[in-house]
Write an enzyme that holds these catalytic residues in place. Structure first.
Site, PDB file in Angstrom:
ATOM      1  N   CYS A   1       0.773  -1.137  -0.166  1.00 39.91           N
ATOM      2  CA  CYS A   1      -0.423  -0.166  -0.112  1.00 39.91           C
ATOM      3  C   CYS A   1       0.301   1.092  -0.007  1.00 39.91           C
ATOM      4  O   CYS A   1       0.946   2.067  -1.166  1.00 39.91           O
ATOM      5  CB  CYS A   1      -0.604   0.072   1.646  1.00 39.91           C
ATOM      6  SG  CYS A   1      -2.237  -1.264   0.950  1.00 39.91           S
TER       7      CYS A   1
HETATM    8  C1  UGA Z   1      -1.900   0.308   5.521  1.00 39.38           C
HETATM    9  C2  UGA Z   1      -2.325   1.663   6.566  1.00 39.38           C
HETATM   10  O1  UGA Z   1      -2.313   1.793   7.372  1.00 39.38           O
HETATM   11  C3  UGA Z   1      -4.167   0.926   6.169  1.00 39.38           C
HETATM   12  O2  UGA Z   1      -5.186   2.362   7.381  1.00 39.38           O
HETATM   13  C4  UGA Z   1      -4.493   1.148   4.841  1.00 39.38           C
HETATM   14  O3  UGA Z   1      -5.781   0.674   4.409  1.00 39.38           O
HETATM   15  C5  UGA Z   1      -3.428  -0.234   4.140  1.00 39.38           C
HETATM   16  O4  UGA Z   1      -1.997   0.699   4.177  1.00 39.38           O
HETATM   17  C6  UGA Z   1      -4.670  -0.117   2.642  1.00 39.38           C
HETATM   18  O5  UGA Z   1      -3.950   0.888   2.243  1.00 39.38           O
HETATM   19  O6  UGA Z   1      -4.669  -1.359   2.248  1.00 39.38           O
HETATM   20  P1  UGA Z   1      -0.545  -1.952   5.824  1.00 39.38           P
HETATM   21  O7  UGA Z   1       0.321  -1.573   5.002  1.00 39.38           O
HETATM   22  O8  UGA Z   1      -0.908  -2.790   6.026  1.00 39.38           O
HETATM   23  O9  UGA Z   1      -1.176  -0.447   5.556  1.00 39.38           O
HETATM   24  O10 UGA Z   1       0.309  -1.282   7.365  1.00 39.38           O
HETATM   25  P2  UGA Z   1       1.239  -0.933   8.268  1.00 39.38           P
HETATM   26  O11 UGA Z   1       1.062  -1.588   9.573  1.00 39.38           O
HETATM   27  O12 UGA Z   1       0.324   0.798   8.620  1.00 39.38           O
HETATM   28  O13 UGA Z   1       2.569  -0.094   8.006  1.00 39.38           O
HETATM   29  C7  UGA Z   1       3.190  -0.118   7.062  1.00 39.38           C
HETATM   30  C8  UGA Z   1       4.792   0.063   6.870  1.00 39.38           C
HETATM   31  O14 UGA Z   1       4.791   0.456   7.783  1.00 39.38           O
HETATM   32  C9  UGA Z   1       5.681  -1.673   7.193  1.00 39.38           C
HETATM   33  O15 UGA Z   1       6.305  -1.796   6.400  1.00 39.38           O
HETATM   34  C10 UGA Z   1       6.369  -1.349   8.581  1.00 39.38           C
HETATM   35  O16 UGA Z   1       6.680  -1.521   8.486  1.00 39.38           O
HETATM   36  C11 UGA Z   1       6.458   0.468   8.521  1.00 39.38           C
HETATM   37  N1  UGA Z   1       6.444   1.292   9.609  1.00 39.38           N
HETATM   38  C12 UGA Z   1       5.535   1.778  10.466  1.00 39.38           C
HETATM   39  C13 UGA Z   1       7.653   2.408   9.247  1.00 39.38           C
HETATM   40  O17 UGA Z   1       9.153   1.873   9.513  1.00 39.38           O
HETATM   41  N2  UGA Z   1       7.425   3.299  10.806  1.00 39.38           N
HETATM   42  C14 UGA Z   1       6.882   2.868  11.513  1.00 39.38           C
HETATM   43  O18 UGA Z   1       7.189   4.035  12.450  1.00 39.38           O
HETATM   44  C15 UGA Z   1       5.563   2.700  11.478  1.00 39.38           C
END
Ligand code: UGA
Length: 445
Positions: A279
């Site tokens: 995403c």
């Molecule tokens: C994300 C959004 O959080 C959802 O709200 C959205 O619906 C979804 O995309 C989508 O478009 O379908 P997701 O990709 O499943 O969800 O994952 P997240 O938990 O948000 O994490 C995304 C990435 O950010 C991961 O690689 C995580 O490791 C990274 N991240 C997160 C960081 O590198 N640093 C942080 O501080 C937090």
């Protein structure tokens, strides 16, 4: 309500299973007969917490799966389009959406009663109105707004907690071409109480989804840029810096009893080895590209992407501080999933680093609680040896590089103490206590 869902990827299948659990009669449609057979046996084709239980509970009752799109549309009152929208580097590929719209439209040609077609896939603003709606009209030979409604209903599901997110949504955005579409769409969510519902037009709904993801991605790249500066500034650790920033009462409000609320939002203001997944990388690029096409440059979002593309290389930098040459160095690589709770390795920061380490002659061992199989499919065979046991993956390592915040890695210090080895530990998620290791490096420190 009778609902058909086109596409059984993680959005389509989770939505279908959750709507069935809410009491709707749902038919999931996919072109892949193998997936359909699996779903009908109650076996989820993807790993998602709680999905198997939901499938087992509803399949054959309120939930069915089929390859027959036409029949599914004829037998339902509302159709959700949840097919993939892959990004080719310049724009999102709408061919799956267009094909689905054409087939739905041709089924609508033979349908007497009013039907609503809703785009759930993430698409750039204008797609539903200017691409999907005309295809539906052409294929059905009927005008939108009279014989059928057209809507856009973005999902806000996180992989790994998609079921919980669907069942307890923070918001429901109902985009529609008219009030009739919006009210039919609202019926889908009647079972959800105490949730903010925003009824709007399709373009705004599309823009809300991209903006929400772009904001979170921007926060991560911001934290990473600050972290990279901390890394070259003596005696400054980004972890402490961000703790100080989070204590702003606008980010963590203070309650009457003095306790603070710690919003999950702040989890995106932490430095690490970069974001991945299906995403954030794709959505930020697609929105920036959409801006360029519309004559509006998006320098901030361009930087968000650029920072994130370079961020995994910070792991290499930390390694090179200790080992200028990597030939024959034994490195244990922990975590291939783009985040914990999923076996999804798409855009995972681990992959580019592993390829570079291999090119430079390092001997690599890999471990992930559930994503090793997926990773072994995309990495060349001689690149890395995967171990199914964490202790074995650590055995004999000169260096341990940690990429994914899996809870099992919390015990790394204890595991290393048991094996009586003291490898250099490089923490890409800042999840470990540096004092527990004799040699420790972490992003932003
Ligand atoms: C994300 C959004 O959080 C959802 O709200 C959205 O619906 C979804 O995309 C989508 O478009 O379908 P997701 O990709 O499943 O969800 O994952 P997240 O938990 O948000 O994490 C995304 C990435 O950010 C991961 O690689 C995580 O490791 C990274 N991240 C997160 C960081 O590198 N640093 C942080 O501080 C937090």
């Amino acid at each position: 309500m009778k609902v058909s869902v086109i596409g059984t990827g993680y959005v389509g299948l989770v939505s279908g299973a959750c709507l069935a659990a809410q009491g709707h009669r749902v038919t999931c449609v996919d072109i892949d007969p193998h997936k359909i057979a699996q779903i009908n046996q109650g076996v989820p084709p993807i790993h998602e917490e709680g999905l198997e239980q939901l499938l087992k509970q509803s399949i054959g009752q309120d939930l069915h799966a089929t390859t027959d799109l036409r029949q599914a549309v004829l037998d339902s009152e509302l159709t959700l389009i949840a097919v993939g929208t892959p990004f080719d580097g310049e724009r999102i590929d709408l061919s799956y959406i267009e094909t689905a719209a054409r087939q739905i439209g041709s089924a609508l040609a033979d349908k007497q009663s009013y039907h609503v077609v809703v785009v759930k896939s993430t698409v750039v603003p204008g797609t539903t109105d200017t691409k999907v709606l005309p295809i539906l009209e052409a294929a059905s030979g009927k005008p939108a707004g009279v014989d059928f409604g057209v809507g856009m209903n973005p999902e806000f599901l996180r992989e790994g907690s998609a079921i919980a997110d669907f069942m307890a949504p923070d918001r429901i955005v109902l985009g529609g071409i008219d009030a009739k579409t919006q009210s039919r769409l609202a019926m889908l969510y009647e079972g959800f109480e105490n949730v903010d519902v925003l009824a709007t037009n399709c373009r705004t709904a599309e823009m809300i989804k991209y903006t929400a993801n772009s904001l979170l991605a921007t926060m991560i790249s911001f934290a990473n840029e600050i972290g990279n500066l901390c890394a070259v500034t003596e005696d400054v650790d980004v972890k402490e810096v961000m703790q100080g920033v989070h204590l702003d009462k606008r980010l963590s409000p203070i309650l009457a009893d003095g306790q603070r609320i710690k919003p999950g939002f702040n989890n995106y203001l932490e430095a690490g080895c970069g974001f991945g997944g299906s995403c954030f990388p794709k959505d930020v690029q697609a929105l920036a590209a959409h801006g360029q096409l519309a004559g509006q440059s998006m320098p901030l979002l361009q930087s968000v992407i650029e920072i994130n593309e370079h961020q995994p290389l910070q792991m290499l930098k930390l390694l090179e501080k200790h080992f200028p040459t990597l030939t024959e160095l034994r490195i244990s690589v922990l975590g291939f999933a783009f985040k914990p709770g999923t076996d999804d390795i798409r855009e995972s920061p681990t992959l580019p680093v592993v390829r570079k380490l291999h090119k430079r002659g390092a001997r690599l061992t890999g471990f992930d609680p559930i994503a090793s199989d997926a990773a072994s499919l995309v990495l060349d065979r001689d690149t890395i040896v995967f171990e199914s046991d964490l202790n074995r993956a650590l055995a004999g390592a000169d260096v341990v590089m940690l990429f994914t915040h899996w809870p099992v890695f919390d015990r790394l210090a204890e595991l290393l103490a048991e094996t009586n080895t003291q490898p250099l530990v490089i923490d890409g998620r800042r999840m470990l206590d540096p004092d527990k290791f004799s040699r420790y490096e972490g992003i932003g420190r």
